[in-house]
Scaffold this motif. Structure first.
Motif, PDB file in Angstrom:
ATOM      1  N   ILE A 206       0.834  -1.200   0.000  1.00 58.96           N
ATOM      2  CA  ILE A 206       0.000   0.000   0.000  1.00 58.96           C
ATOM      3  C   ILE A 206       0.870   1.252   0.000  1.00 58.96           C
ATOM      4  CG2 ILE A 206      -0.215  -0.033   2.528  1.00 58.96           C
ATOM      5  CD1 ILE A 206      -2.838   1.203  -0.039  1.00 58.96           C
ATOM      6  N   SER A 207       1.986   1.223   0.715  1.00 63.74           N
ATOM      7  CA  SER A 207       2.886   2.381   0.760  1.00 63.74           C
ATOM      8  C   SER A 207       3.532   2.626  -0.597  1.00 63.74           C
ATOM      9  CB  SER A 207       3.968   2.167   1.818  1.00 63.74           C
ATOM     10  OG  SER A 207       3.391   1.938   3.083  1.00 63.74           O
ATOM     11  N   GLU A 208       3.949   1.556  -1.243  1.00 65.63           N
ATOM     12  CA  GLU A 208       4.560   1.692  -2.563  1.00 65.63           C
ATOM     13  C   GLU A 208       3.552   2.234  -3.571  1.00 65.63           C
ATOM     14  OE1 GLU A 208       7.947   1.155  -3.044  1.00 65.63           O
ATOM     15  OE2 GLU A 208       7.688   1.143  -0.861  1.00 65.63           O
ATOM     16  N   LEU A 209       2.293   1.828  -3.426  1.00 62.04           N
ATOM     17  CA  LEU A 209       1.252   2.329  -4.324  1.00 62.04           C
ATOM     18  C   LEU A 209       1.026   3.823  -4.101  1.00 62.04           C
ATOM     19  CD1 LEU A 209      -0.854   1.567  -6.479  1.00 62.04           C
ATOM     20  CD2 LEU A 209      -2.473   1.157  -4.621  1.00 62.04           C
ATOM     21  N   ILE A 210       1.032   4.251  -2.849  1.00 56.66           N
ATOM     22  CA  ILE A 210       0.867   5.677  -2.536  1.00 56.66           C
ATOM     23  C   ILE A 210       1.986   6.493  -3.172  1.00 56.66           C
ATOM     24  CG2 ILE A 210       0.938   7.382  -0.668  1.00 56.66           C
ATOM     25  CD1 ILE A 210      -0.447   5.286   1.113  1.00 56.66           C
ATOM     26  N   LYS A 211       3.210   6.006  -3.085  1.00 59.15           N
ATOM     27  CA  LYS A 211       4.361   6.732  -3.625  1.00 59.15           C
ATOM     28  C   LYS A 211       4.274   6.912  -5.141  1.00 59.15           C
ATOM     29  CE  LYS A 211       7.591   5.048  -0.096  1.00 59.15           C
ATOM     30  NZ  LYS A 211       8.780   4.179   0.147  1.00 59.15           N
ATOM     31  N   LEU A 212       3.603   6.001  -5.813  1.00 61.37           N
ATOM     32  CA  LEU A 212       3.498   6.076  -7.271  1.00 61.37           C
ATOM     33  C   LEU A 212       2.615   7.223  -7.749  1.00 61.37           C
ATOM     34  CD1 LEU A 212       3.056   2.374  -8.522  1.00 61.37           C
ATOM     35  CD2 LEU A 212       5.006   3.879  -8.911  1.00 61.37           C
ATOM     36  N   LEU A 216      -2.346  12.366  -5.441  1.00 64.11           N
ATOM     37  CA  LEU A 216      -3.251  11.785  -4.452  1.00 64.11           C
ATOM     38  C   LEU A 216      -3.870  12.894  -3.600  1.00 64.11           C
ATOM     39  CD1 LEU A 216      -4.307   9.096  -3.234  1.00 64.11           C
ATOM     40  CD2 LEU A 216      -2.428   9.237  -1.584  1.00 64.11           C
ATOM     41  N   ARG A 217      -5.195  12.915  -3.529  1.00 60.44           N
ATOM     42  CA  ARG A 217      -5.897  13.969  -2.792  1.00 60.44           C
ATOM     43  C   ARG A 217      -6.383  13.503  -1.425  1.00 60.44           C
ATOM     44  NH1 ARG A 217      -9.793  15.913  -7.803  1.00 60.44           N
ATOM     45  NH2 ARG A 217      -8.105  16.475  -9.254  1.00 60.44           N
ATOM     46  N   LEU A 218      -6.702  12.210  -1.323  1.00 58.86           N
ATOM     47  CA  LEU A 218      -7.267  11.727  -0.064  1.00 58.86           C
ATOM     48  C   LEU A 218      -6.895  10.269   0.157  1.00 58.86           C
ATOM     49  CD1 LEU A 218      -9.200  12.181   2.373  1.00 58.86           C
ATOM     50  CD2 LEU A 218     -11.056  11.351   0.911  1.00 58.86           C
ATOM     51  N   PHE A 219      -6.392   9.980   1.347  1.00 53.51           N
ATOM     52  CA  PHE A 219      -6.155   8.598   1.768  1.00 53.51           C
ATOM     53  C   PHE A 219      -6.927   8.381   3.057  1.00 53.51           C
ATOM     54  CE2 PHE A 219      -4.014   5.516   4.465  1.00 53.51           C
ATOM     55  CZ  PHE A 219      -3.883   4.431   3.612  1.00 53.51           C
ATOM     56  N   LYS A 241       3.868  11.488   3.050  1.00 59.19           N
ATOM     57  CA  LYS A 241       4.672  12.713   3.069  1.00 59.19           C
ATOM     58  C   LYS A 241       5.219  13.043   1.686  1.00 59.19           C
ATOM     59  CE  LYS A 241       7.495  11.643   6.455  1.00 59.19           C
ATOM     60  NZ  LYS A 241       8.574  11.778   7.474  1.00 59.19           N
ATOM     61  N   THR A 242       5.392  12.016   0.848  1.00 56.99           N
ATOM     62  CA  THR A 242       5.884  12.265  -0.511  1.00 56.99           C
ATOM     63  C   THR A 242       4.828  12.945  -1.371  1.00 56.99           C
ATOM     64  OG1 THR A 242       5.148  10.116  -1.402  1.00 56.99           O
ATOM     65  CG2 THR A 242       7.316  10.189  -0.349  1.00 56.99           C
ATOM     66  N   GLN A 243       3.568  12.936  -0.915  1.00 58.08           N
ATOM     67  CA  GLN A 243       2.480  13.542  -1.676  1.00 58.08           C
ATOM     68  C   GLN A 243       2.257  15.006  -1.312  1.00 58.08           C
ATOM     69  OE1 GLN A 243       0.610  11.961  -4.162  1.00 58.08           O
ATOM     70  NE2 GLN A 243       2.187  10.386  -3.935  1.00 58.08           N
ATOM     71  N   ILE A 244       2.970  15.486  -0.296  1.00 60.66           N
ATOM     72  CA  ILE A 244       2.789  16.876   0.144  1.00 60.66           C
ATOM     73  C   ILE A 244       3.537  17.832  -0.787  1.00 60.66           C
ATOM     74  CG2 ILE A 244       3.185  18.512   2.021  1.00 60.66           C
ATOM     75  CD1 ILE A 244       2.968  16.187   3.959  1.00 60.66           C
TER      76      ILE A 244
END
Length: 244
Positions: A206-212, A216-219, A241-244
């Protein structure tokens, strides 16, 4: 009007009223290919091989909630094959696989996809990763819901675990990077959430998917906090934090 109404046909039963579910499933049966119909007839299903739908309804679908699809199919089975001895679990699984394969092979792009461990009826999720046009269907996903943790009275099925885990890997392999909204519910069985690289370093999928993701607006984490251990929560936080 037809494309709009059939972009999320199972959404109309999200309130728990599945009275219309058998009719929706029956409509999709009419959309199956001739070969699939003949295969099901050979396996004992009482369906017409000549009757077809007025429109290519699977091509309009943009949102799939697997729990609603599975419950709808289960409702159709109960209405159509109540206490029918010749329709066993293996044949039910065959039918479910053909319906999902039709969705993925003929839809243009999915906007929303929700998958989870919840099991309705006696069948399991099909092996999504085996669908030939899976990449085309999920590449532009904008909403993804993955719910690993079942209800307390539901037994975790290892085959479902495996199929969802493989689907998760496909999301990473295909580098689906346009997801705007992710809903996530964790699972006590960490083996299906973690993969190891050649150096045996563990990574949370799930973390690797978020980083891709590019935007991303909402988790949203929807599970119990007690199930989310420190390693997984830290991994998710670092990825966010990588999405900020």
């Amino acid at each position: 009007a037809i494309p709009f109404l059939w972009r999320n046909p199972f959404g109309i039963i999200s309130n728990g009223d599945f009275s219309k579910a058998p009719k929706i499933v029956q409509t999709y049966i009419l959309c199956l290919s001739e070969n699939d119909k003949l295969h099901l007839i050979y396996e004992g299903f009482n369906i017409s091989k000549t009757e077809s739908a007025f429109f290519d309804y699977p091509s309009y679908i943009r949102e799939i909630n697997c729990n609603l699809v599975n419950k709808s199919i289960s409702t159709w089975f109960k209405k159509t094959y109540f206490e029918h001895k010749s329709i066993n679990e293996e044949k039910e699984n065959l039918f479910v696989g053909k319906i999902y394969d039709m969705f993925f092979s003929r839809c243009n792009r999915l906007f929303s996809f929700e998958i989870g461990l919840r099991k309705y009826g006696s069948f399991n999720y099909p092996n999504f990763s085996s669908f030939l046009r899976l990449r085309q269907a999920i590449t532009d996903l904008q909403h993804l819901g993955i719910y690993f943790h079942p209800l307390d009275n539901e037994k975790i099925n290892e085959q479902i675990n495996e199929h969802i885990s493989k689907f998760f890997i496909k999301l990473l392999t295909f580098r689906c990077h346009n997801i705007h909204f992710i809903d996530y519910k964790s699972c006590a069985n960490k083996d299906i959430l973690v993969y190891h690289d050649e150096n045996n370093i563990a990574y949370f999928k799930i973390s690797e998917l978020i980083k891709l993701q590019h935007g991303l607006r909402l988790f949203r984490y929807l599970g119990e906090i007690s199930i989310l251990n420190f390693e997984e929560s830290s991994s998710i936080f670092d990825a966010l934090k990588t999405q900020i």
